[in-house]
Design an enzyme around this catalytic site. Structure first.
Site, mmCIF file in Angstrom:
data_model
loop_
_atom_site.group_PDB
_atom_site.id
_atom_site.type_symbol
_atom_site.label_atom_id
_atom_site.label_comp_id
_atom_site.label_asym_id
_atom_site.label_seq_id
_atom_site.Cartn_x
_atom_site.Cartn_y
_atom_site.Cartn_z
ATOM 1 N N GLU A 141 0.855 -1.199 0.000
ATOM 2 C CA GLU A 141 0.000 0.000 0.000
ATOM 3 C C GLU A 141 0.880 1.234 0.000
ATOM 4 O O GLU A 141 1.894 1.298 0.695
ATOM 5 C CB GLU A 141 -0.891 -0.014 1.242
ATOM 6 C CG GLU A 141 -1.650 1.262 1.514
ATOM 7 C CD GLU A 141 -2.408 1.216 2.831
ATOM 8 O OE1 GLU A 141 -2.743 2.295 3.345
ATOM 9 O OE2 GLU A 141 -2.656 0.116 3.365
ATOM 10 N N GLU A 146 -2.684 12.046 2.913
ATOM 11 C CA GLU A 146 -3.545 11.634 4.007
ATOM 12 C C GLU A 146 -3.390 12.573 5.197
ATOM 13 O O GLU A 146 -2.309 13.094 5.470
ATOM 14 C CB GLU A 146 -3.206 10.206 4.440
ATOM 15 C CG GLU A 146 -4.152 9.657 5.491
ATOM 16 C CD GLU A 146 -3.890 8.187 5.796
ATOM 17 O OE1 GLU A 146 -4.732 7.585 6.471
ATOM 18 O OE2 GLU A 146 -2.834 7.660 5.367
#
Length: 363
Positions: A141, A146
């Protein structure tokens, strides 16, 4: 992001790096998500947030269009992805939001660019622009963008199986929170790099017109560049079909293959936008926001979410020149059906099952 991630709003001490060079590569465009067809090749999650325990229901493509939560603004040709900010949510109900994943995935040797004019921010808001393989954690990932709540700096990270670490990073950021990328270490916080720029997230990002995020997944390492709107290089702004990473300078975050065999730990990546609310970040709520996350923010008329939206000019994917790194979903991805893996079910045209256990968030 699919599970809860560790968030950092304060920097750890500056680190001294023994750096390896970032290899310059020429890439050719193989995929573009833009304009009226932007949403044509994405899968809408169409289920409540069982991945990060957020207080949202991710709507279907049909409902996203009907409720104006995912649409293309005809005046700008920009894609809008947003949280419902008009409905009144009563106790024990969830607020509608959007999570989309690209139907195609992209192998090592790929680079993708997201030109984002506005990104979600505010108390209870947890957005991400990221990627992951069909099976997690086996396929890895990459979290390009974010943050949570009122953060002012973007957090970037990798999550992998055990054995991938960040060493000899050649990057402009000295804000390194962790170097072990394994999901099994440190409550799966991953190997985190924070962008020192307050224009990389939150109100600062929005007020400066956003910018472009470049993510390179090369055999020599994974690198992320962020360019504020006023500093986007001509190699991106001229909309060319080829780009040369030598024009980008040193990335803000870099994970060289010297500590992580990219081909071993990263399988073809699906690109993902999502916005959840509250979720596993409740443990650190009071460090940035007051009140009770669900009761004081999610419930009510929704006006607190007027800034909880992505405005995306385009997403473009490039392959190493002379190659094609696009993997189309012609067959279902196989895998076991235990609760910590995600499977792309082509027949149902959606992802099924949750991906991993919740993490402990850190601020």
């Amino acid at each position: 992001m699919v599970s809860a991630h560790s968030m950092m709003v304060t920097a750890l001490a500056c680190l001294a790096f023994s750096v390896a060079p970032v290899t310059a590569t020429t890439y050719s465009m193989v995929k573009e998500y833009y304009g009226s067809s932007f949403f044509n090749e994405w899968t809408f999650y169409n289920y409540y947030d069982n991945l990060t325990n957020g207080d949202v229901t991710y709507v279907s493509a049909q409902n996203a269009a009907a409720y104006k939560l995912a649409y293309v603004d005809a005046s700008t040709n920009h894609a809008i992805i947003k949280v419902d900010n008009t409905s009144t949510v009563v106790y024990d109900n969830k607020r509608n939001s959007v999570r989309i994943a690209s139907n195609d995935s992209f192998t090592v040797g790929s680079l993708w660019v997201a030109d984002i004019y506005h990104a979600p921010y505010g108390c209870s808001v947890w957005p991400a622009w990221w990627s992951q393989a069909a099976l997690w954690p086996q396929g890895g990932e990459i979290d390009t963008f974010e943050g949570i709540n009122t953060n002012t700096q973007n957090q970037m990270s990798l999550h992998t199986e055990t054995g991938c670490t960040a060493v000899s990073q050649n990057q402009t950021s000295t804000l390194v929170a962790s170097t072990n990328c394994s999901y099994a270490a440190n409550s799966d916080q991953g190997c985190i790099v924070t962008d020192p720029s307050t224009a990389s997230y939150g109100a600062g990002f929005a007020s400066s017109g956003g910018g472009s995020f470049v993510t390179e997944m090369a055999s020599t390492g994974i690198s992320i560049w962020f360019f504020p709107r006023s500093k986007i290089p001509s190699s991106l702004s001229n909309n060319g079909s080829t780009i040369d990473t030598s024009t980008f300078g040193i990335p803000v975050a870099n994970w060289p293959s010297t500590g992580c065999n990219i081909a071993q730990y990263f399988q073809p990546q699906h690109l993902i936008f999502d916005i959840t609310l509250c979720g596993a970040n409740g443990a650190t709520w009071n460090s940035t926001c007051s009140g009770i996350c669900y009761n004081n923010w999610v419930m009510g008329n929704g006006t607190d979410y007027n800034n909880a939206y992505f405005e995306v000019g385009y997403v473009r994917v490039f392959s190493t020149k002379g190659t094609n790194t696009v993997v189309s979903p012609t067959t279902a991805t196989s895998g076991t059906n235990d609760g910590d893996k995600i499977i792309y079910d082509v027949a149902r045209d959606k992802y099924v099952l949750s991906i991993r256990t919740f993490e402990t968030l850190q601020l």
